[in-house]
Design a protein around this motif. Structure first.
Motif, PDB file in Angstrom:
ATOM      1  N   THR A 109       2.369  -2.905   9.086  1.00 58.75           N
ATOM      2  CA  THR A 109       3.287  -1.775   8.984  1.00 58.75           C
ATOM      3  C   THR A 109       4.671  -2.229   9.438  1.00 58.75           C
ATOM      4  O   THR A 109       4.807  -2.847  10.487  1.00 58.75           O
ATOM      5  N   ARG A 134       0.830  -1.202   0.000  1.00 56.97           N
ATOM      6  CA  ARG A 134       0.000   0.000   0.000  1.00 56.97           C
ATOM      7  C   ARG A 134       0.866   1.254   0.000  1.00 56.97           C
ATOM      8  O   ARG A 134       0.561   2.233  -0.679  1.00 56.97           O
ATOM      9  N   THR A 135       1.971   1.192   0.754  1.00 56.06           N
ATOM     10  CA  THR A 135       2.871   2.338   0.857  1.00 56.06           C
ATOM     11  C   THR A 135       4.306   1.837   0.870  1.00 56.06           C
ATOM     12  O   THR A 135       4.627   0.847   1.534  1.00 56.06           O
ATOM     13  N   LEU A 178       7.315   2.149   6.018  1.00 50.95           N
ATOM     14  CA  LEU A 178       7.435   3.562   6.357  1.00 50.95           C
ATOM     15  C   LEU A 178       8.782   3.870   6.979  1.00 50.95           C
ATOM     16  O   LEU A 178       9.364   3.042   7.681  1.00 50.95           O
ATOM     17  N   ASP A 194       2.436  -1.456   4.612  1.00 51.23           N
ATOM     18  CA  ASP A 194       2.984  -0.100   4.637  1.00 51.23           C
ATOM     19  C   ASP A 194       4.434  -0.194   5.086  1.00 51.23           C
ATOM     20  O   ASP A 194       4.712  -0.648   6.210  1.00 51.23           O
TER      21      ASP A 194
END
Length: 354
Positions: free
Chosen positions: A162, A88-89, A139, A137
């Motif tokens: 994440t 997604r990220t 990050l 994700d």
């Protein structure tokens, strides 16, 4: 993990290879067939795998950044492979450090997805389930150093995993390992732990496995935040090793489950590698027949959990001894008590039924 062979020249290949070092052929992993194949150009950015020459495939879009060696069937799906489309990220790739760390995360994630596929588990992405489908994700925190904060906290929430990209920095991760008093902290370990939370929601929470889960792992309805605060402030109970595979597993039934799930994935994937290498263990000293084993079965498809255990324990004794000979910590610094083995058996049976 399997070992592979170049269909053009017979060179031994590894899962992450994108080029055969002997013949120079481009390589691509075909997730549907679970094979790494040499490729032949077919024009228009398409390739014909030597493993299945009647089909055409394209490289995953992330191959352009040297971040993926998986393939997509031509004319099917989008530009990303089965693993990369779960993203997604991703971090800001204009920063070189982020690019390097992201590539390491992608390697570990592909090993995770490979394992899920080999186990026969259904992978439901956000394109299919917008509320609880699997997504990642990756990050980065501002600044040069690792910081677990409310901004970037490695974890799982309703299918969204994440990962702080600093987990892929060996020095930063080692510092965190020592600070958190963890004997074992790896990138693929994080992925396998967090995916355990995801499959608890998909396979345990809403099904007939919930009550058997509570009987083994405890009641997950106890306050999670309070349990973690107690764990970090007071540490694990003194007898944690009797029933848990790690100190963190003693914090809460959810973490016990995720740690056990991750260890199950460690076990079957390592045994598959041992099978690919035809490893046998037969100590010259000692009289215990349980210290000997010959690993010649597919752990991902083995129905008998006892067969897995009979192979796994002697293998861990052997690899730990090899590590000590090199002055390294134990490769597998865990003790599998009968209570922990019961939990691993539960994971094995649940996956088999699913």
């Amino acid at each position: 993990m399997k070992l592979f062979e170049c269909q053009s020249c017979g060179q031994l290949l590894y899962f992450e290879n994108s080029t055969c070092l002997r013949c120079g052929n481009r390589l691509g992993y075909l997730p549907d067939l679970q094979v790494l194949s040499a490729l032949s150009p077919a024009g228009n950015d398409r390739w014909r795998p030597l493993a299945t020459p009647d089909t055409e495939w394209v490289l995953c879009a992330n191959a352009a950044g040297d971040a993926c060696n998986w393939m997509v069937p031509a004319g099917q799906g989008g530009p990303f492979c089965a693993a990369c489309r779960l993203n997604r990220t991703i971090p800001d790739l204009s920063q070189e450090r982020n690019r390097d760390l992201w590539r390491k995360l992608e390697i570990a994630k592909r090993r995770l997805v490979y394992g899920l596929m080999r186990l026969g588990l259904r992978i439901v992405g956000r394109d299919e389930d917008a509320q609880a489908g699997l997504a990642f994700d990756f990050l980065a925190e501002p600044g040069p150093h690792f910081r677990e904060s409310a901004q970037v906290m490695t974890g799982h929430a309703h299918g969204l995993i994440t990962i702080n990209v600093a987990e892929a920095d060996d020095a930063e991760r080692e510092g965190q390992r020592q600070q958190m008093a963890e004997p074992y902290r790896t990138i693929v370990g994080h992925f396998r732990h967090e995916i355990g939370h995801h499959y608890w929601e998909r396979l345990v929470r809403d099904g007939h496995w919930l009550e058997p889960f509570r009987a083994l792992f405890g009641d997950e309805r106890q306050d999670y935040g309070e349990a973690l605060n107690t764990h970090y402030s007071a540490g694990p109970p003194p007898n944690w090793m009797d029933r848990h595979v790690s100190t963190y597993a003693a914090a809460h039934p959810w973490e016990d489950w995720a740690e056990t799930w991750a260890h199950y994935m460690h076990i079957v994937d390592t045994l598959e590698t041992a099978d690919a290498l035809r490893i046998s263990v037969a100590p010259r000293a000692g009289q215990d027949p349980d210290l000997a084993t010959r690993i010649d079965f597919d752990a991902y498809r083995e129905k008998d959990f006892d067969t897995i255990v009979r192979a796994w324990l002697p293998l861990t004794y052997a690899v730990n001894s090899l590590n000590r000979a090199m002055g390294q910590p134990d490769l597998y610094p865990f003790v599998l008590t009968p209570a922990v083995l019961d939990k691993l058996r539960f994971v094995h049976e649940l996956i088999g039924a699913s």
